[in-house]
Design a protein around this motif. Sequence first.
Motif, PDB file in Angstrom:
ATOM      1  N   ASP A  35      -2.570  45.458 -12.429  1.00 26.86           N
ATOM      2  CA  ASP A  35      -3.652  46.303 -12.928  1.00 26.86           C
ATOM      3  C   ASP A  35      -4.610  46.555 -11.774  1.00 26.86           C
ATOM      4  OD1 ASP A  35      -5.663  47.557 -14.313  1.00 26.86           O
ATOM      5  OD2 ASP A  35      -6.484  45.678 -15.140  1.00 26.86           O
ATOM      6  N   VAL A  36      -4.414  47.672 -11.087  1.00 27.14           N
ATOM      7  CA  VAL A  36      -5.271  47.970  -9.933  1.00 27.14           C
ATOM      8  C   VAL A  36      -5.746  49.411  -9.992  1.00 27.14           C
ATOM      9  CG1 VAL A  36      -4.175  46.285  -8.398  1.00 27.14           C
ATOM     10  CG2 VAL A  36      -3.280  48.627  -8.477  1.00 27.14           C
ATOM     11  N   MET A  44      -5.270  52.449  -4.990  1.00 22.32           N
ATOM     12  CA  MET A  44      -5.052  51.346  -4.039  1.00 22.32           C
ATOM     13  C   MET A  44      -3.740  51.552  -3.277  1.00 22.32           C
ATOM     14  SD  MET A  44      -4.524  47.246  -4.565  1.00 22.32           S
ATOM     15  CE  MET A  44      -6.230  46.782  -4.772  1.00 22.32           C
ATOM     16  N   PRO A  45      -3.790  51.496  -1.937  1.00 21.23           N
ATOM     17  CA  PRO A  45      -2.545  51.647  -1.181  1.00 21.23           C
ATOM     18  C   PRO A  45      -1.560  50.506  -1.474  1.00 21.23           C
ATOM     19  CG  PRO A  45      -4.444  51.979   0.254  1.00 21.23           C
ATOM     20  CD  PRO A  45      -4.962  51.443  -1.046  1.00 21.23           C
ATOM     21  N   TRP A  83      -2.032  46.983   0.155  1.00 25.06           N
ATOM     22  CA  TRP A  83      -2.943  45.969  -0.400  1.00 25.06           C
ATOM     23  C   TRP A  83      -2.429  45.429  -1.726  1.00 25.06           C
ATOM     24  CZ3 TRP A  83      -5.389  44.118   3.366  1.00 25.06           C
ATOM     25  CH2 TRP A  83      -5.825  44.952   4.419  1.00 25.06           C
ATOM     26  N   ARG A 100       0.060  42.825  -0.497  1.00 29.01           N
ATOM     27  CA  ARG A 100      -0.556  41.652   0.156  1.00 29.01           C
ATOM     28  C   ARG A 100      -1.501  40.875  -0.763  1.00 29.01           C
ATOM     29  NH1 ARG A 100      -0.848  40.494   5.334  1.00 29.01           N
ATOM     30  NH2 ARG A 100      -2.909  39.592   5.001  1.00 29.01           N
ATOM     31  N   ASP A 101      -2.466  41.606  -1.329  1.00 31.95           N
ATOM     32  CA  ASP A 101      -3.546  40.905  -2.030  1.00 31.95           C
ATOM     33  C   ASP A 101      -3.248  40.661  -3.501  1.00 31.95           C
ATOM     34  OD1 ASP A 101      -4.883  40.972   0.333  1.00 31.95           O
ATOM     35  OD2 ASP A 101      -6.452  42.377  -0.281  1.00 31.95           O
ATOM     36  N   ILE A 102      -2.454  41.524  -4.122  1.00 35.13           N
ATOM     37  CA  ILE A 102      -2.241  41.378  -5.563  1.00 35.13           C
ATOM     38  C   ILE A 102      -0.919  40.647  -5.837  1.00 35.13           C
ATOM     39  CG2 ILE A 102      -2.241  42.568  -7.801  1.00 35.13           C
ATOM     40  CD1 ILE A 102      -4.842  43.067  -6.130  1.00 35.13           C
ATOM     41  N   THR A 147       2.641  38.301   2.064  1.00 33.85           N
ATOM     42  CA  THR A 147       1.738  38.563   3.192  1.00 33.85           C
ATOM     43  C   THR A 147       2.475  38.851   4.507  1.00 33.85           C
ATOM     44  OG1 THR A 147       1.556  36.193   3.547  1.00 33.85           O
ATOM     45  CG2 THR A 147      -0.185  37.226   2.232  1.00 33.85           C
TER      46      THR A 147
END
Lengths: 151, 726
Positions: free
Chosen positions: A14-15, A19-20, A23, A26-28, A32
């Motif tokens: 859920d973003v 959002m690219p 990310w 990596r972040d969600i 990494t």
Amino acid sequence: MTTLNVNGKKHSIDVDPDMPLLWAIRDIIGYTGTKYGCGKGLCGSCMVLMDGQAINSCQMKAATAEGKKIITIEGENKNLQLLQESWVKHNVPQCGFCQPGQLITATALLNSNDNPSERDIENAMSRNICRCGTYQRIKSAIIETVELKNS
Amino acid sequence: MGAVRNISRRSFIKGIGLASGGLIIACNSNPFASEPKDLIEFNPNLFVQLNSDGSLVLVASRSEMGNGVRTSLTSVIADEMEADWKRVSIKQATGDAKYGDQNTDGSRSIRYLYETMRKMGATTRTMLEQAAAKKWEVSVEECSAKDHFVHHTSGKKISFGDLVEIAKTLEVPEEVTFKSKDKFKYIGSYLEGIDVPNYANGSAVFGLDKRVDNMKFVAIKRCPSTFGTAKTFDDSEALKIKGVEKVMQLDRVPRPFGALGGVAVVANNTWAAFQGKDALKVDWDLGANGSYDSDDYMELLTKNVHKKGTVAKESGNVNKAFRKATKIIESTFKAPHLAHAPMEVPNAIAVVNGDTCEVWAPTQDPQTARTEVAEFLGVEKENVTINITFLGGGFGRKSKPDYIVEAVAMAKQLNSPVQVIWSREDDIQQCYFHTVSSQYMKAGIDADGNVSGWLHRYAFPSIMSTFNPAADGPAGWENGSATNMPYLIPDMRVETGKAPAHVRIGWLRSVINIPHGFSVNVFIDELAHAAGKDPLDFRLNMIGTEDRIEGGEGDYKWNTKRFRHVLKQVAKNADWGKKLPEGHAQGIAVQYSFLSYVASVAEVSVKDGKVKVHKVHTVVDCGVAINKNTVESQMEGAAVFGMSLALYGKITAKDGAIEQSNFHDYQMVRMHEAPEIHVEIVDSDEKPTGVGEPGVPVIAPAIVNAVFKATGKRYHSLPLSDHNLV
Ligand code: FES
Ligand code: FES
């Protein structure tokens, strides 16, 4: 909700729809190995395979990648595995940070071209920057992988 | 060299992160530490742990940033110890004074630690041989270690692991013998980097990849001019972005490595933090550096080098020598600011809990980071732990822990773990820049074609300005590459001009050797041309045939023999003077830096006004080369790094703000432009010297000299893109 297929697994996230993919990965989702280097499509650190093609994941919205097969450096692909072995043999990485991106770009090249010339390799790989300057070893490692595959 | 101790049974091995149970040998590598009288005073920083299963853990005290140091440092111990490299694992030390100097900078990790590591390895080997002798009840002379076993003359053998329990009880031998050079297995070989497989499969954890529980992502908008401050800000748009949680002001910490301050956006992912930062509207007080204009500044520097400056070195009588000359050559060299742009941007994670703090960061200098953090929090250093991740490149940028202080300040202010992440734009615009310089050079040529008088006058903002804002001239060591040259010039004067700094000035891979190596090597080429001589012969003639040992640093004097050798060897390898394809030409340069000698020949062509670098030959004399794989890689990388700065490297400022922002306007050489690179490492028994930096300074002048040969045009300023050559 956006559903992404990364390394053979489905992830519903859920973003913000803008959002690219970089990310989101990596972040969600939490892989990494795909790196941030410039965020502007200039360096290739964020390269992933999307349906076999190398794309700069910082330049693609996560939402646009729905329904596509995404492979990161942590994923599986025959050419990727061969290249990784050759990378180790040629002691390619220095700091190592750009190398996931380099390997993904090289994988896409070998996925689409069984016998790339040196010029083909240079053209494909010019999307990636290596600040440590490992280009010569990258080139040798790709050439050797091609030879190995074709022998 | 500090004492080697057997600390297997001591309680203080806790705290260094080694499990107890094995044979643990420790040593203090700090050459200035006084000899401890007892174990209480003993403050070791190098550790070898051999476990009973044969596994060997070595502690690496230096940072890995592509320099291969985790492999090279530890391979020295393994070699002396006769250990099997495959059984070795490496533990990264945290930032702590107990590990001695950990600053991975100045190309000196190997130089400082080589002898000590050999002693550690040799000591452990000897103890294992003694343990075997004890077990077998034979004389130790009949036992010898090889490949992780101790062998007896009778043919029986026992593994290292099986000797641990006995070795633990032994005293450390007072005298040990080092292996002879011909017995080296790893030193001087081509070892694969120990971390390479993890780089290739994406599992190596860089600072950016580290996560801790409940971590917030923070991006900071900093003032476009150096040391400017935020007067007011409007965060209404930023707070509308999904994922942005908070916006807050961050004060400047006015220390050399303090936080710049600005407005911080706190978010639950990196992208939201970046978006929030872009959406902020900030009214800045640009401060004293708000009118910095690098073009005007270059004019000022150039004016300053055309008038008498402060003398840094004087020998003979330059003016008299000029009067004797039949020809006078004068040139002014200019080189711009540069940014390090390591592939991984600066970033740090901080967790502050009451008066303790833990940090994870890619840092070249964890002890300075620890000091800065402790100062900032007002706590004892013991309360601060700095964990070192892999560094995605450093080049000097990551020796300055300002980004770590930012993370700690934010963690404290927010009362939450944070990761501060710089965008590439932040990195290029808010760096500790490589200096900007103007250099005036004048020399005479006499009737025999020899140099008669040499005047070198330069002005550049000093690195010292970062520590003392009033510093407006170079520190003594910043003159070294101009005053400490191997050339026979009896009449010589080096002068410096004034240059106050308007941005933070820092050290970048090979530091002041970049502008000095450029001006000196290009100028000598001009002199050779004026004298009608070949640039290689002219240099060799200036060095002379006699072996002179002088200059240098402390114990490390330079030797003209080694200068001559790298020059002759590179000329031989590149087949200097050979017939080249139409439009191609070679250029040569030599530089002594970080106590190593490097010469390079570049082969270029200029076609339709554009330069292409086809080949670079480099010969390096760095004393004993520990891991040839690493030395070659570093020289290959230095050629590309040097080429990027020669072709594209330029940072400029207008109204206090840096004009470049990302890799489209601060370009890097890419694969299709990169030359074929040949490296030769001089076989040497001399003490090991620098490797990471010395390959850089020769590249730009070698290219510029080759371009002159190809076109007849002499370029005195960098980068070549300014002259439309790329
Ligand atoms: S991070 Fe995507 S191209 Fe650089
Ligand atoms: S290996 Fe460091 S950027 Fe490529």
